[in-house]
Design a protein around this motif. Structure first.
Motif, PDB file in Angstrom:
ATOM      1  N   PRO A  30       0.790  -1.238   0.000  1.00 39.84           N
ATOM      2  CA  PRO A  30       0.000   0.000   0.000  1.00 39.84           C
ATOM      3  C   PRO A  30       0.825   1.293   0.000  1.00 39.84           C
ATOM      4  CG  PRO A  30      -0.977  -1.580   1.492  1.00 39.84           C
ATOM      5  CD  PRO A  30       0.335  -2.169   1.045  1.00 39.84           C
ATOM      6  N   LYS A  31       1.946   1.326   0.708  1.00 41.18           N
ATOM      7  CA  LYS A  31       2.736   2.559   0.779  1.00 41.18           C
ATOM      8  C   LYS A  31       3.922   2.577  -0.175  1.00 41.18           C
ATOM      9  CE  LYS A  31       1.402   3.772   5.431  1.00 41.18           C
ATOM     10  NZ  LYS A  31       1.846   4.173   6.756  1.00 41.18           N
ATOM     11  N   GLY A  32       4.100   1.529  -0.951  1.00 42.14           N
ATOM     12  CA  GLY A  32       5.208   1.456  -1.897  1.00 42.14           C
ATOM     13  C   GLY A  32       5.771   0.045  -1.945  1.00 42.14           C
ATOM     14  N   TRP A  34       8.096  -3.329  -1.817  1.00 44.86           N
ATOM     15  CA  TRP A  34       9.139  -3.969  -1.024  1.00 44.86           C
ATOM     16  C   TRP A  34       9.970  -4.781  -1.991  1.00 44.86           C
ATOM     17  CZ3 TRP A  34       6.453  -6.647   3.742  1.00 44.86           C
ATOM     18  CH2 TRP A  34       5.865  -5.676   4.543  1.00 44.86           C
ATOM     19  N   SER A  49       9.713   4.320  -1.543  1.00 51.41           N
ATOM     20  CA  SER A  49       8.528   5.145  -1.770  1.00 51.41           C
ATOM     21  C   SER A  49       8.109   4.958  -3.227  1.00 51.41           C
ATOM     22  CB  SER A  49       8.839   6.621  -1.506  1.00 51.41           C
ATOM     23  OG  SER A  49       9.708   7.127  -2.508  1.00 51.41           O
ATOM     24  N   ARG A  50       6.859   5.243  -3.523  1.00 53.97           N
ATOM     25  CA  ARG A  50       6.388   5.117  -4.908  1.00 53.97           C
ATOM     26  C   ARG A  50       7.188   6.031  -5.840  1.00 53.97           C
ATOM     27  NH1 ARG A  50       2.505   1.700  -4.850  1.00 53.97           N
ATOM     28  NH2 ARG A  50       1.007   1.574  -3.163  1.00 53.97           N
TER      29      ARG A  50
END
Length: 69
Positions: A30-32, A34, A49-50
């Motif tokens: 969801p946040k970028g 892995w 990060s995206r």
């Protein structure tokens, strides 16, 4: 109520080659994304990060990549 944590769904690039080759796996979270070493799936995971991931992948796409025969 908070959403339960998402389990990573790992995938390898189609350019990874055989299972014995060194490669990384990526899981979209969801946040970028892995990233982990495919030979050490239990090992450490890197988080991006995206924006950082987009910059990284665009820099790869902009280079002339070798083709498969």
């Amino acid at each position: 109520m908070a959403e339960p944590p998402q389990e990573p769904q790992w995938f390898k690039s189609s350019y990874s080659g055989t299972p014995d080759n060194e490669c990384v796996e990526v899981a979209e979270m969801p946040k970028g994304p892995w990233v982990r070493d495919s030979k050490r799936p239990e090992g450490p995971h890197a988080f991006f990060s995206r924006a950082a991931w987009a910059t990284f992948t665009e820099s790869i796409r902009s280079q002339k990549a070798p083709t498969r025969d």
